[in-house]
Design a protein around this motif. Sequence first.
Motif, short mmCIF file in Angstrom:
data_model
loop_
_atom_site.label_atom_id
_atom_site.label_comp_id
_atom_site.label_asym_id
_atom_site.label_seq_id
_atom_site.Cartn_x
_atom_site.Cartn_y
_atom_site.Cartn_z
N GLU A 136 13.60 -27.96 21.86
CA GLU A 136 13.18 -28.10 23.57
C GLU A 136 11.78 -28.65 23.29
N ILE A 140 11.38 -31.43 25.77
CA ILE A 140 10.51 -31.90 26.83
C ILE A 140 9.92 -32.79 27.41
N TYR A 143 11.84 -35.65 28.59
CA TYR A 143 12.34 -35.48 29.68
C TYR A 143 10.74 -36.59 30.42
N ILE A 144 9.96 -36.05 30.34
CA ILE A 144 8.20 -36.57 30.62
C ILE A 144 8.41 -37.96 30.98
N PHE A 163 16.80 -34.27 32.71
CA PHE A 163 16.63 -32.90 32.57
C PHE A 163 17.58 -31.98 32.26
N ALA A 167 18.68 -29.75 30.05
CA ALA A 167 18.86 -27.66 29.73
C ALA A 167 19.70 -26.84 30.06
N PHE B 32 19.20 -26.41 38.93
CA PHE B 32 18.18 -25.68 37.92
C PHE B 32 18.07 -24.02 37.85
N VAL B 35 20.85 -23.07 35.68
CA VAL B 35 21.07 -23.60 34.20
C VAL B 35 20.12 -22.14 34.36
N VAL B 77 10.36 -20.75 26.58
CA VAL B 77 10.67 -22.31 26.82
C VAL B 77 11.37 -22.23 27.77
N GLU B 81 9.39 -25.34 30.65
CA GLU B 81 10.97 -26.21 31.49
C GLU B 81 10.76 -26.20 32.95
N VAL B 84 8.69 -28.28 33.70
CA VAL B 84 8.26 -29.59 33.70
C VAL B 84 9.41 -30.64 34.57
N LEU B 88 9.13 -32.89 38.03
CA LEU B 88 9.99 -33.86 37.99
C LEU B 88 10.85 -33.76 39.74
#
Lengths: 488, 109
Positions: A136, A140, A143-144, A163, A167, B32, B35, B77, B81, B84, B88
């Motif tokens: 991770e 991560i 992803y950015i 992303f 994930a 998401f 997930v 974590v 996620e 972020v 996005l």
Amino acid sequence: MTTSDFNAILPLIVLAGWASLMLLVDLWIPKTRKDITAALALLGLAVTLAVLLVIAATGPTPIVAFGGMIVLDGFTVFLNVLVLGTGGLAVLLALNYLKRVNIERGEFYTLLLFSIAGMMMMASAGDLIVVFLALETLSIPLYILSGFARPRLDSEESALKYFLLGAFASGFLVYGIALTYGATATTSLSQIAAAVAANGALAADPLLLAGAALILVGLGFKVAAVPFHMWAPDVYEGAPTIVTAFMSVGAKIGGFAALVRVFFIAFPALAAHWTPVVAAISALTMILGNVAAIAQSSIKRMLAYSSIAHAGYVLMAVVAGGAGTMAGFAASSAVFYLLGYAVMNLGAWAVVMAVEKDGAAAKVDDFAGLGATRIGMALAMTVFMLSLTGLPPTIGFIGKFYVFRAAIDSGYMWLAVVGVITSLISAFYYLRVVMVMWMQSGQGEAVTPLGLSTVVTLSALATFILGIVPGPLMAAAERALLALLAKA
Amino acid sequence: MVPTSYYIILSVVLFTIGVAGVLVRRNAIIIFMSVELMLNSANLAFVAFARSFQPASGAINSAAMAGQTFVFFVMAVAAAEVAVGLALIVAIFRTKHSIDVDEVHQLKG
């Protein structure tokens, strides 16, 4: 925490601490002088490398720290040096490229450093908790970075896809770890192996097998192995080219470090079950990656499929390791292949960045006439393409030679045959670039600032020289792996 | 005491729902969420297994500790996620005014 615990994570602390400080310092660096941030990032990587080498040279190795969570052995040091080098080259490439495509922001370098810290952590993982955390930490920031060219839609789209699928893959990995933990009552890699050794029935336990399979799926996504590859072409195409260059190399090194650690140390007793599966994945990856690459007109997509194909070749070494008697040679051939891949692939991406016109994705046809206008760049690209194909005398040839030999020696002749045939297929699209550069006339133009030409020159020389005298490097890789497997 | 297998079956069901959600749903937020469901089903499996490794006295041993620790790592974590991921999704919504993943197809696979 003892001194040796501290020593084992000192390089990580230095790099992560440096990145955090850079985030702060960057606030006072004016927008037009972000090259200072880049210089700081380079300095941070150099300091980390120095700390790492001093610890490796002076301290007793391997260091097993934090009750087996972190391991600093030859494998760690070898891959850490490789990752730090990749990061350094990426910073050099980014220097001018970010300015050119108008996305020069200081955070780029900080995120890059954090991602590198994750890759380094992965190479020193001794426990599934650390594998997950490292995966991770490296993903991560990526992803950015993929979405760094926002508000350009293709960059945002690439970030979103990366992303969501990243994930998703993490979900599989975590669930696999949960099942493995349920079967063996531990998350430590060496203790999982010990638990299976102590209780032979575990080797056929459906719970443990399902766990190993899900971990394989999770890591398969990260290295873009077929059938978990579908995100790669889109993400590689949409992300800013500098990010693609970095992640096609760095994320792959991280993923394979995890695969080697987990499957060679924790699951050697299950090898009879996972080796045929990995062999099938490897063959599919090589075939699909190479065949799909032929049809691409965009150079970024072509190199994306090529990077999928190369994951297949490294997987071949993982198969050889599972098949038994020569895990040491198999693992070192995997590591050697990764090094060769890093060098030639970074070089190829650097040339793509030079040819690319301000953010517009380069076509293969954009290389037309490059041999007449920019002979240096064209020569370097020729070396990289020959090396990616696997022709002598380049590092790509030596890498494939070792990997094929590992597969043949462990009884996977058919896999090596698939490897040779797909390499022949790959010649078609790699050499097409060479042909377009030298034979077609056109207005091939390239932007070659100092950082970029340095990277291209270094990679081309390394591809060539290591292809002629690979001995010392392979010996170093073998030494690195000896410690890893002696312990297991 | 509820047998461990009940928890594991529930966790497998949740994990399957999560996987199906990712594959079937087209809204980025819901993908998401699916997930997150996968991650949390793993958490459930971790704590259930950890409980089964505990001695009857209820004292904590290192085997049980490993699973419970892992849950904290997964949660931390997952939180990172989320930060972020939502950023996005917001960024792409600003550009496209849609978060339907079927409409996000500028890059052809």
